[in-house]
Design a protein around this motif. Structure first.
Motif, PDB file in Angstrom:
ATOM      1  N   LYS A 154       0.825  -1.211   0.000  1.00  0.00           N
ATOM      2  CA  LYS A 154       0.000   0.000   0.000  1.00  0.00           C
ATOM      3  C   LYS A 154       0.865   1.270   0.000  1.00  0.00           C
ATOM      4  N   ASP A 155       1.919   1.289   0.819  1.00  0.00           N
ATOM      5  CA  ASP A 155       2.792   2.473   0.869  1.00  0.00           C
ATOM      6  C   ASP A 155       3.495   2.697  -0.464  1.00  0.00           C
ATOM      7  N   GLU A 156       3.977   1.617  -1.081  1.00  0.00           N
ATOM      8  CA  GLU A 156       4.692   1.747  -2.358  1.00  0.00           C
ATOM      9  C   GLU A 156       3.766   2.246  -3.464  1.00  0.00           C
ATOM     10  N   ILE A 157       2.521   1.731  -3.499  1.00  0.00           N
ATOM     11  CA  ILE A 157       1.583   2.195  -4.519  1.00  0.00           C
ATOM     12  C   ILE A 157       1.213   3.652  -4.270  1.00  0.00           C
ATOM     13  N   ALA A 158       1.079   4.039  -3.001  1.00  0.00           N
ATOM     14  CA  ALA A 158       0.782   5.440  -2.679  1.00  0.00           C
ATOM     15  C   ALA A 158       1.912   6.345  -3.178  1.00  0.00           C
ATOM     16  N   ALA A 159       3.178   5.942  -2.932  1.00  0.00           N
ATOM     17  CA  ALA A 159       4.323   6.734  -3.392  1.00  0.00           C
ATOM     18  C   ALA A 159       4.362   6.779  -4.916  1.00  0.00           C
ATOM     19  N   ALA A 160       4.046   5.652  -5.559  1.00  0.00           N
ATOM     20  CA  ALA A 160       4.061   5.597  -7.027  1.00  0.00           C
ATOM     21  C   ALA A 160       2.991   6.512  -7.616  1.00  0.00           C
ATOM     22  N   LEU A 161       1.835   6.584  -6.974  1.00  0.00           N
ATOM     23  CA  LEU A 161       0.786   7.499  -7.424  1.00  0.00           C
ATOM     24  C   LEU A 161       1.240   8.948  -7.300  1.00  0.00           C
ATOM     25  N   SER A 162       1.815   9.284  -6.151  1.00  0.00           N
ATOM     26  CA  SER A 162       2.256  10.655  -5.898  1.00  0.00           C
ATOM     27  C   SER A 162       3.343  11.082  -6.876  1.00  0.00           C
ATOM     28  N   LEU A 163       4.217  10.156  -7.242  1.00  0.00           N
ATOM     29  CA  LEU A 163       5.326  10.469  -8.138  1.00  0.00           C
ATOM     30  C   LEU A 163       4.946  10.363  -9.610  1.00  0.00           C
ATOM     31  N   GLY A 164       3.697   9.966  -9.879  1.00  0.00           N
ATOM     32  CA  GLY A 164       3.244   9.860 -11.256  1.00  0.00           C
ATOM     33  C   GLY A 164       3.761   8.635 -11.974  1.00  0.00           C
ATOM     34  N   ILE A 165       4.210   7.625 -11.218  1.00  0.00           N
ATOM     35  CA  ILE A 165       4.729   6.399 -11.828  1.00  0.00           C
ATOM     36  C   ILE A 165       3.589   5.513 -12.311  1.00  0.00           C
ATOM     37  N   ILE A 166       2.484   5.477 -11.544  1.00  0.00           N
ATOM     38  CA  ILE A 166       1.357   4.626 -11.874  1.00  0.00           C
ATOM     39  C   ILE A 166       0.086   5.466 -11.918  1.00  0.00           C
ATOM     40  N   ASP A 167      -0.851   5.061 -12.761  1.00  0.00           N
ATOM     41  CA  ASP A 167      -2.163   5.702 -12.855  1.00  0.00           C
ATOM     42  C   ASP A 167      -3.230   4.678 -12.502  1.00  0.00           C
ATOM     43  N   GLY A 168      -4.427   5.170 -12.255  1.00  0.00           N
ATOM     44  CA  GLY A 168      -5.544   4.254 -12.112  1.00  0.00           C
ATOM     45  C   GLY A 168      -5.907   3.662 -13.461  1.00  0.00           C
ATOM     46  N   MET A 169      -6.493   2.458 -13.436  1.00  0.00           N
ATOM     47  CA  MET A 169      -6.965   1.860 -14.679  1.00  0.00           C
ATOM     48  C   MET A 169      -8.209   2.590 -15.179  1.00  0.00           C
ATOM     49  N   THR A 170      -8.996   3.085 -14.215  1.00  0.00           N
ATOM     50  CA  THR A 170     -10.114   3.981 -14.500  1.00  0.00           C
ATOM     51  C   THR A 170     -10.056   5.081 -13.459  1.00  0.00           C
ATOM     52  N   SER A 171     -11.010   5.976 -13.477  1.00  0.00           N
ATOM     53  CA  SER A 171     -11.008   7.070 -12.497  1.00  0.00           C
ATOM     54  C   SER A 171     -11.301   6.578 -11.082  1.00  0.00           C
ATOM     55  N   THR A 172     -11.826   5.351 -10.954  1.00  0.00           N
ATOM     56  CA  THR A 172     -12.187   4.843  -9.617  1.00  0.00           C
ATOM     57  C   THR A 172     -11.547   3.511  -9.276  1.00  0.00           C
ATOM     58  N   THR A 173     -10.728   2.945 -10.185  1.00  0.00           N
ATOM     59  CA  THR A 173     -10.100   1.651  -9.891  1.00  0.00           C
ATOM     60  C   THR A 173      -8.607   1.697 -10.168  1.00  0.00           C
ATOM     61  N   ILE A 174      -7.835   1.006  -9.304  1.00  0.00           N
ATOM     62  CA  ILE A 174      -6.380   0.929  -9.437  1.00  0.00           C
ATOM     63  C   ILE A 174      -5.932  -0.448  -9.908  1.00  0.00           C
ATOM     64  N   GLU A 175      -6.749  -1.464  -9.630  1.00  0.00           N
ATOM     65  CA  GLU A 175      -6.530  -2.849 -10.062  1.00  0.00           C
ATOM     66  C   GLU A 175      -5.107  -3.333  -9.768  1.00  0.00           C
ATOM     67  N   PRO A 176      -4.739  -3.415  -8.489  1.00  0.00           N
ATOM     68  CA  PRO A 176      -3.368  -3.789  -8.116  1.00  0.00           C
ATOM     69  C   PRO A 176      -3.003  -5.230  -8.456  1.00  0.00           C
ATOM     70  N   LEU A 177      -3.973  -6.108  -8.556  1.00  0.00           N
ATOM     71  CA  LEU A 177      -3.681  -7.519  -8.793  1.00  0.00           C
ATOM     72  C   LEU A 177      -3.709  -7.889 -10.269  1.00  0.00           C
ATOM     73  N   GLN A 178      -4.021  -6.924 -11.122  1.00  0.00           N
ATOM     74  CA  GLN A 178      -4.037  -7.200 -12.553  1.00  0.00           C
ATOM     75  C   GLN A 178      -2.612  -7.426 -13.051  1.00  0.00           C
ATOM     76  N   GLN A 179      -2.450  -8.359 -13.979  1.00  0.00           N
ATOM     77  CA  GLN A 179      -1.132  -8.599 -14.561  1.00  0.00           C
ATOM     78  C   GLN A 179      -0.721  -7.405 -15.424  1.00  0.00           C
TER      79      GLN A 179
END
Length: 541
Positions: free
Chosen positions: A496-521
């Motif tokens: 959770k902390d790593e994904i939060a940091a990745a979001l803040s740094l612009g490394i990762i985006d949501g798959m949609t405006s309301t989903t992050i789908e962390p378990l998707q390949q």
């Protein structure tokens, strides 16, 4: 005893003698006359108190203190009786956008500021059209120093090394003591610096060593002088730090060009060999290990490079291969500075490629894939296809990430029980684990052929950013607020902390405006995009 060690000792003695004689020599100083800066041309005359052959050299610096080049002044066959000086004339072309330039005489360390006539009505600097300065630093001949404007907080002191690698040690020590940023201008391929001059210079000091268009920025705090002296069985006063900046031979460049052509590319400019080692008067040497610090070196080009189609590379002389090395591009006045960042010494250059794949045309990640392919970070599945929507294994992404850090595989064995030593990924998984980029599972496995999830990918990239020196911990709090808007954030298992940091740094985006789908390949396209964002955030491209 080697000539350059003898010369260094002689220079120290000469410095003391000159200090005592300074009142007598004060009147014998270089002077400038008729110096002008018009339409990109700087010209004028320089007068010396003794004839220095048929030519003398002036060093030229830009308004921010950057080294521009050497200006040759030719003897005008004239002796000024009133001045009791010999006249030399010079003319050179510089960037017409400069508001002013600095000229520095290597003979007795006197400089002059020359304002651009196009800015004569401006008041951006307080220099007169030709303002001679005084000598700074000890020594005479070609080994003096001069202070020119730096970044506004420190001054840049330029010291010219001798052709045998010697330099005015006292001038360097004085510059470091004043808090200046010393620049050593090579008159050959290397310089030998007495370790006692550098040891107590301060934790944050950096030494700039320049050979024409190639520059080595040596972080002094990374050098353990006592350990080096002990390993070479000498005292500190007999230890020297040798910095080498040497352009490769035409023969080697030709060999490299052949390799580049086989890849569909070409070498830009001339690569250079950067080396940092300890040396003694007895000829013993020891390579200096700067640890995990990414030490910068610069290669300067008189043209604007296409960042998407060029890459800095490390050249392996044994395997005759080129691999990606992190490099940050800076563009100014139609020129490009490529600052290579890497741990360790090697040969570095710039390669131009124009790779493409038939199956990425119009794909949302096309530009990211092409850039990283041209930078030797990602490969195609075949020579013509990339398969952007194919999933990626844990081992494959570990290889991409280690490559993007510019790290050579350690060759060590992995502790994971399912990573056999004869597998292609054995070395890279061992390296990634050593760098703490990856973890295994509780049962002692790594599961290299499992498809990587977006959660795992985010965690590995954030760890790589931390390794590269980016403070990711401060991004977690900001990212947690961003993470709360995704309704499936509760499905994050452990990162959770790593994904939060990745979001803040612009490394990762949501798959949609309301989903992050962390378990998707994760796909190859997503992996390439995250790597590109990682390299940008780390200032590695």
């Amino acid at each position: 005893m080697n000539r350059w060690f003898t010369k260094t000792a002689q220079m120290l003695c000469l410095t003391l003698m000159l200090s005592a004689l300074m009142p007598i020599l004060a009147s014998a100083q270089t002077s400038y006359s008729g110096v002008s800066f018009n339409n990109g041309t700087v010209k004028g005359s320089v007068y010396l108190d003794h004839k220095n052959g048929n030519e003398t050299e002036l060093l030229l610096y830009g308004p921010s203190g950057q080294y521009v080049g050497v200006v040759k002044a030719t003897y005008a066959d004239y002796f000024d009786e009133a001045k009791q000086q010999y006249k030399y004339e010079f003319q050179t072309v510089v960037d017409s956008a400069y508001r002013y330039v600095k000229l520095y005489s290597v003979v007795d360390s006197v400089y002059a500021t020359v304002n651009n006539a196009a800015y004569n009505n401006d008041n951006d600097n307080d220099s007169d059209n030709t303002t001679p300065g005084g000598s700074t630093g000890g020594g005479g001949g070609n080994d003096g120093g001069v202070t020119t404007p730096g970044d506004g907080s420190t001054a840049v002191t330029s010291i010219k090394a001798g052709s045998d690698g010697s330099l005015d040690a006292q001038a360097l020590k004085d510059a470091l003591a004043k808090g200046d940023t010393p620049e050593i201008v090579l008159n050959g391929d290397m310089v030998n610096i007495p370790a006692w001059v550098l040891k107590d210079s301060g934790d944050n000091k950096q030494l700039t060593v320049r050979n024409g268009s190639a520059v080595y920025y040596v972080p002094l705090a990374t050098i353990n002088y006592d350990t080096l002296a002990s390993s070479l069985s000498v005292g500190l006063n007999d230890l020297y730090i040798r910095v080498t900046v040497k352009f490769v031979s035409e023969s080697m460049r030709s060999t490299m060009q052949t390799e580049a052509a086989a890849m569909g590319g070409k070498i830009i400019g001339t690569p250079a060999d950067f080396n940092l080692e300890a040396a003694t008067t007895a000829g013993k040497t020891s390579m200096i290990n700067t640890g995990n610090v990414y030490v910068p070196r610069s290669l300067n080009f008189d043209t604007v490079l296409n960042q998407a189609k060029t890459t800095a590379f490390l050249y392996n002389e044994t395997t005759k291969t080129m691999t990606f090395v992190p490099a940050f591009y800076t563009f100014s006045d139609g020129k490009t500075d490529v600052m290579v960042k890497r741990q360790g010494n090697s040969i570095y250059g710039v390669l131009e490629l124009n790779k493409t794949f038939s199956d990425i045309k119009g794909h949302w990640a096309e530009s990211n894939i092409m850039m990283l392919a041209n930078k030797l970070v990602v490969d195609g599945v075949t020579n013509t296809t990339f398969q952007p929507d194919r999933s990626v294994t844990r081992a494959e992404f570990a290889a991409m990430l280690v490559r993007s850090l510019g790290i050579q595989n350690t060759g060590g064995s992995s502790t994971f029980k399912d990573v056999a030593s004869n597998q292609w990924y054995a070395d890279v998984v061992a390296t990634a684990a050593k760098l703490k980029l990856v973890d295994g599972y509780e049962d002692g496995t790594f599961r290299p052929n499992n498809q990587i999830t977006r959660e795992e990918l985010s965690a590995m990239v954030v760890r790589a950013l931390s390794y590269a020196g980016v403070n990711t911990s401060t991004e977690i709090t900001k990212g947690q607020a961003m993470l709360s808007k995704f309704k499936d954030s509760h499905t994050i298992i452990w990162a959770k902390d790593e994904i939060a940091a990745a979001l803040s740094l612009g490394i990762i985006d949501g798959m949609t405006s309301t989903t992050i789908e962390p378990l998707q390949q994760a796909t190859r396209a997503q992996s390439a995009t995250m790597l590109k964002r990682f390299l940008t955030a780390a200032k590695f491209i």
